[in-house]
Design a protein around this motif. Sequence first.
Motif, PDB file in Angstrom:
ATOM      1  N   THR A   6       0.785  -1.109   0.122  1.00  0.00           N
ATOM      2  CA  THR A   6       0.170  -0.081  -0.267  1.00  0.00           C
ATOM      3  C   THR A   6       0.890   1.109  -0.310  1.00  0.00           C
ATOM      4  O   THR A   6       2.539   0.919   0.064  1.00  0.00           O
ATOM      5  N   GLN A  67      -0.666  10.074   8.457  1.00  0.00           N
ATOM      6  CA  GLN A  67      -1.925   9.484   7.830  1.00  0.00           C
ATOM      7  C   GLN A  67      -3.468   9.284   7.559  1.00  0.00           C
ATOM      8  O   GLN A  67      -4.180   8.944   8.268  1.00  0.00           O
ATOM      9  N   LYS A  70      -5.394   9.982   2.719  1.00  0.00           N
ATOM     10  CA  LYS A  70      -5.443   8.961   1.941  1.00  0.00           C
ATOM     11  C   LYS A  70      -3.141  10.491   1.204  1.00  0.00           C
ATOM     12  O   LYS A  70      -3.605  11.485   0.524  1.00  0.00           O
ATOM     13  N   SER A  72      -2.491  10.082  -1.699  1.00  0.00           N
ATOM     14  CA  SER A  72      -3.434  10.883  -3.348  1.00  0.00           C
ATOM     15  C   SER A  72      -3.315  12.019  -2.517  1.00  0.00           C
ATOM     16  O   SER A  72      -2.840  13.251  -3.437  1.00  0.00           O
ATOM     17  N   GLN A 150     -12.428  11.822  -6.309  1.00  0.00           N
ATOM     18  CA  GLN A 150     -12.144  11.408  -4.611  1.00  0.00           C
ATOM     19  C   GLN A 150     -12.873  12.450  -4.802  1.00  0.00           C
ATOM     20  O   GLN A 150     -13.935  12.558  -5.389  1.00  0.00           O
ATOM     21  N   GLU A 154     -12.481  14.738   0.352  1.00  0.00           N
ATOM     22  CA  GLU A 154     -10.723  15.511  -0.214  1.00  0.00           C
ATOM     23  C   GLU A 154     -10.352  15.683  -1.354  1.00  0.00           C
ATOM     24  O   GLU A 154      -9.366  16.875  -0.822  1.00  0.00           O
TER      25      GLU A 154
END
Length: 193
Positions: A6, A67, A70, A72, A150, A154
């Motif tokens: 991941t 964390q 995400k 991205s 997204q 996000e």
Amino acid sequence: MKQELTDLELIQNVLTGETVQYALLVKRHQRFVFTLALRFAKNREDAEEIAQDCFIKAYKALGTFKQTAKFSTWLYTITYTTAMSFLRKKRLDTSSISDEETYLQLENHTSAFNADIYEQRNSHAFLNSAIKELLPDDAVIITLFYKGEQSLEEIGEALNMEPNTIKVKLYRARQRLKEKLQYLLKDEVKELL
């Protein structure tokens, strides 16, 4: 069968000294970062420069990645701010041009665009052409929502805006995209009749 790591596992590996694994993160996200950069820059060379700067900045700041979101989303935030800085700097470096030169450039752009339209028959080509004609903010929101899949939250986090603001901007961007598509496709419809 080897299971793919991941993003978080790759980040942990990079932070513990396996810096070679950063290349896997780049490979995984390079296409989308480049696409976003291209939405802002409008040309391949500048988009490549922006994308490269993004990955360098992300590497240097990897230790600050929290964390809670995400990877991205965090990376797209860096892409957005890097692209905005790049465009501001580029605007400052650009000298003014006369109205006649602007008109000729616009006329050449329109002629070239119309010539390209007849070569681009599939729906993705029309959609990408229409997105390229949008303002950079609209293009990014459309790209993040539809291509990046997204959520509003996000996107809001990436662009430092409230989700409700993103929802309104997305609605307006869709309207402008619809207008661009209608304009692009009117000649196509005439050709079919």
